[in-house]
Design a protein around this motif. Structure first.
Motif, short mmCIF file in Angstrom:
data_model
loop_
_atom_site.label_atom_id
_atom_site.label_comp_id
_atom_site.label_asym_id
_atom_site.label_seq_id
_atom_site.Cartn_x
_atom_site.Cartn_y
_atom_site.Cartn_z
N GLY A 28 -8.48 -3.74 23.39
CA GLY A 28 -7.79 -2.79 22.54
C GLY A 28 -8.32 -1.38 22.60
N VAL A 29 -9.27 -1.09 23.48
CA VAL A 29 -9.82 0.26 23.59
C VAL A 29 -9.38 0.87 24.92
N ALA A 30 -9.21 2.19 24.93
CA ALA A 30 -8.84 2.88 26.14
C ALA A 30 -10.04 3.00 27.06
N VAL A 31 -9.80 2.80 28.34
CA VAL A 31 -10.88 2.86 29.33
C VAL A 31 -10.52 3.90 30.39
N ASN A 32 -11.34 4.92 30.50
CA ASN A 32 -11.21 5.91 31.56
C ASN A 32 -12.61 6.28 32.02
N GLU A 33 -12.69 7.30 32.86
CA GLU A 33 -14.00 7.66 33.41
C GLU A 33 -14.98 8.06 32.32
N GLN A 34 -14.52 8.88 31.37
CA GLN A 34 -15.41 9.33 30.31
C GLN A 34 -15.88 8.16 29.45
N ALA A 35 -14.96 7.23 29.14
CA ALA A 35 -15.35 6.07 28.34
C ALA A 35 -16.34 5.20 29.08
N ALA A 36 -16.13 5.03 30.39
CA ALA A 36 -17.05 4.21 31.18
C ALA A 36 -18.45 4.83 31.20
N LEU A 37 -18.51 6.16 31.32
CA LEU A 37 -19.81 6.83 31.36
C LEU A 37 -20.51 6.83 30.01
N SER A 38 -19.78 6.52 28.93
CA SER A 38 -20.42 6.45 27.62
C SER A 38 -21.24 5.17 27.45
N ILE A 39 -21.10 4.23 28.37
CA ILE A 39 -21.87 2.99 28.31
C ILE A 39 -23.24 3.25 28.94
N PRO A 40 -24.33 3.06 28.23
CA PRO A 40 -25.66 3.38 28.80
C PRO A 40 -25.95 2.67 30.11
N ALA A 41 -25.58 1.40 30.23
CA ALA A 41 -25.88 0.66 31.46
C ALA A 41 -25.10 1.23 32.64
N THR A 42 -23.85 1.64 32.42
CA THR A 42 -23.06 2.26 33.48
C THR A 42 -23.66 3.60 33.89
N LEU A 43 -24.05 4.41 32.90
CA LEU A 43 -24.63 5.71 33.21
C LEU A 43 -25.90 5.57 34.03
N GLN A 44 -26.75 4.61 33.67
CA GLN A 44 -27.99 4.40 34.41
C GLN A 44 -27.72 3.86 35.81
N ALA A 45 -26.77 2.93 35.92
CA ALA A 45 -26.43 2.37 37.23
C ALA A 45 -25.94 3.45 38.18
N LEU A 46 -25.09 4.35 37.68
CA LEU A 46 -24.57 5.42 38.53
C LEU A 46 -25.64 6.45 38.85
N ARG A 47 -26.56 6.70 37.90
CA ARG A 47 -27.67 7.61 38.20
C ARG A 47 -28.51 7.07 39.34
N VAL A 48 -28.78 5.76 39.31
CA VAL A 48 -29.59 5.15 40.36
C VAL A 48 -28.85 5.18 41.69
N LEU A 49 -27.59 4.74 41.70
CA LEU A 49 -26.82 4.67 42.94
C LEU A 49 -26.66 6.05 43.58
N THR A 50 -26.20 7.01 42.79
CA THR A 50 -25.94 8.34 43.36
C THR A 50 -27.23 9.04 43.73
N GLY A 51 -28.27 8.89 42.91
CA GLY A 51 -29.53 9.57 43.19
C GLY A 51 -30.23 9.05 44.42
N VAL A 52 -30.35 7.72 44.54
CA VAL A 52 -31.02 7.14 45.70
C VAL A 52 -30.21 7.40 46.96
N PHE A 53 -28.89 7.33 46.85
CA PHE A 53 -28.05 7.62 48.00
C PHE A 53 -28.25 9.06 48.47
N ALA A 54 -28.26 10.01 47.52
CA ALA A 54 -28.36 11.43 47.88
C ALA A 54 -29.73 11.80 48.44
#
Length: 415
Positions: A28-54
């Motif tokens: 029942g909640v809207a899911v978009n990019e901003q909502a996904a990034l509000s999840i701490p585990a998602t934010l940390q996962a993307l920080r790790v993926l993008t940072g190590v890749f870069a």
């Protein structure tokens, strides 16, 4: 030359809205990019993926008869090594590229070219501003064109040589699948759980209340009583003493978080998010199943199985766009997989003893200055090793007694 928008090139999504649209999940909640990034585990996962890749260097190589040799002087290599554009570092550009791939499914960049058609700059195109069109020819196969909106607001159709396109996991070989869209329900349940927890503490951690009375209460009085109760006793500051009249009785509805397995649910959702983004749970700080002995192995698996496909898809897309024939791009992951200092030194020592590397080659791996002379450039060869098929007595430089008996006279041939 830009292809005409009135050409016969067609695509099912040619003129559709390419933006990733928000949508409700089953929770029942809207899911978009901003909502996904509000999840701490998602934010940390993307920080790790993008940072190590870069942070992983990308090098250009030329194929030769003896293997390969560095070719970082290619114009395209400079973009990813030194200066992709006027305002971004190579790290910042690649971090943003990986973020687009993970959150939108595709990465697009416009290639600016100068004299001699050499690439000069890369400009990232925001997700949703580029739509892929395709033309099929029986002789040449499928040719892709890109209907892109540039940062200055102009929209044109560009041939593939003007657009760097890196698709993610795909089902048609053209458009990458959007993880936020396809994992909407899993992300939505996590967001809903977080919102429920926040709402509970916004009420001061108080359970829901039912006010009962044996007397009949009119609809207007019910609304007034409910409003007064919420104003006086709801929220974080609702610590007043309740005084009830009209034979009202307060009954509190209990919420047993333990029976509802709230903590277990949130722990499972962290692991589920790790599956969605492709990171080991310990990298998003879930250490419930990690031990000292398996964290190093999980980190190695992260580079090989999770980042490895991303390295390959980026390197091959960049090779296709910038490398002349006989050249290619490849990420150098040695710094990520070399392990702890003790294991690394043992590996260096074995390579040195076996003659696989000299001292200077090993020192360069740790950014140490070279040693002048033969001490740095000589290759060792174990004294107890021989070249297969070559007799000891005939090997150049063999000293008398080299057969192991230390008696030179025994080496003479008897008549």
């Amino acid at each position: 030359m830009t292809a005409s928008a009135t050409s016969s090139v067609q695509s099912a999504t040619q003129w559709s809205n390419g933006f990733v649209t928000a949508g409700p999940s089953r929770a029942g909640v809207a899911v978009n990019e901003q909502a996904a990034l509000s999840i701490p585990a998602t934010l940390q996962a993307l920080r790790v993926l993008t940072g190590v890749f870069a942070m992983t260097p990308l090098h250009a190589y030329q194929r030769t008869d003896k293997g390969r040799k560095p070719a970082d002087n290619l114009p395209g290599a400079r973009l990813f090594r030194d200066d992709p554009n006027s305002h971004q570092t190579p790290f910042g550009f690649m971090e943003l590229a990986m973020a687009d791939l993970m959150l939108a499914g595709d990465f697009f960049a416009y290639i600016s070219r100068g004299a001699g058609f050499q690439p000069r700059a890369l400009t990232r195109l925001k997700p949703g501003t580029t739509v892929i069109a395709q033309h099929f020819d029986r002789q040449d196969g499928v040719t892709l064109f890109y209907d892109a909106t540039l940062p200055d607001g102009t929209r044109e159709r560009f041939p593939s040589r003007d657009i760097l396109h890196v698709p993610g996991f795909t089902r048609d070989g053209i458009n990458g699948l959007n993880p936020v869209r396809y994992a909407r329900d899993a992300l939505g349940s996590t967001i809903a759980t977080s919102q429920h927890t926040a709402d509970f503490w916004a009420r001061g951690g108080k359970p829901s209340t039912v006010l009962q009375s044996e007397q009949r209460i009119s609809r207007e009085d019910k609304a007034e009583i409910r409003s007064d109760w919420q104003r006086l006793y709801g929220g974080l500051s609702g610590e007043s003493v309740a005084v009830l009249d009209q034979d009202l009785k307060a009954e509190f509805l209990t919420h047993n978080m333990q029976e509802n397995q709230m903590i277990e649910t949130r722990q499972f959702q962290v692991v589920d998010l790790a599956r969605i983004w492709g990171v080991p749970p310990h990298l998003i700080f879930d250490l419930s199943r990690s031990t000292f002995s398996n964290i190093e192995q999980q980190s190695l698996e992260f580079v090989i199985y999770h980042l490895g496909p991303h390295y390959t898809r980026f390197a091959q897309a960049i090779t296709k766009a910038f490398a002349p024939e006989g050249h290619y791009f490849e990420h150098l992951t040695d710094a990520l997989t070399r392990g702890d200092i003790k294991s690394r030194m043992q590996a260096y020592w074995l390579q040195r003893q076996m003659g696989m590397a000299n001292a200077n080659e090993l020192r360069r791996l740790d950014n140490l200055p070279e040693i002048e002379g033969g001490a740095g450039s000589d290759y060792w060869r174990p004294s107890n090793m021989e070249v297969a098929g070559q007799p000891t007595a005939n090997r150049p430089g063999t000293m008398p007694g080299a057969d192991g008996d230390n008696d030179p006279e025994d080496d003479d041939v008897e008549e």
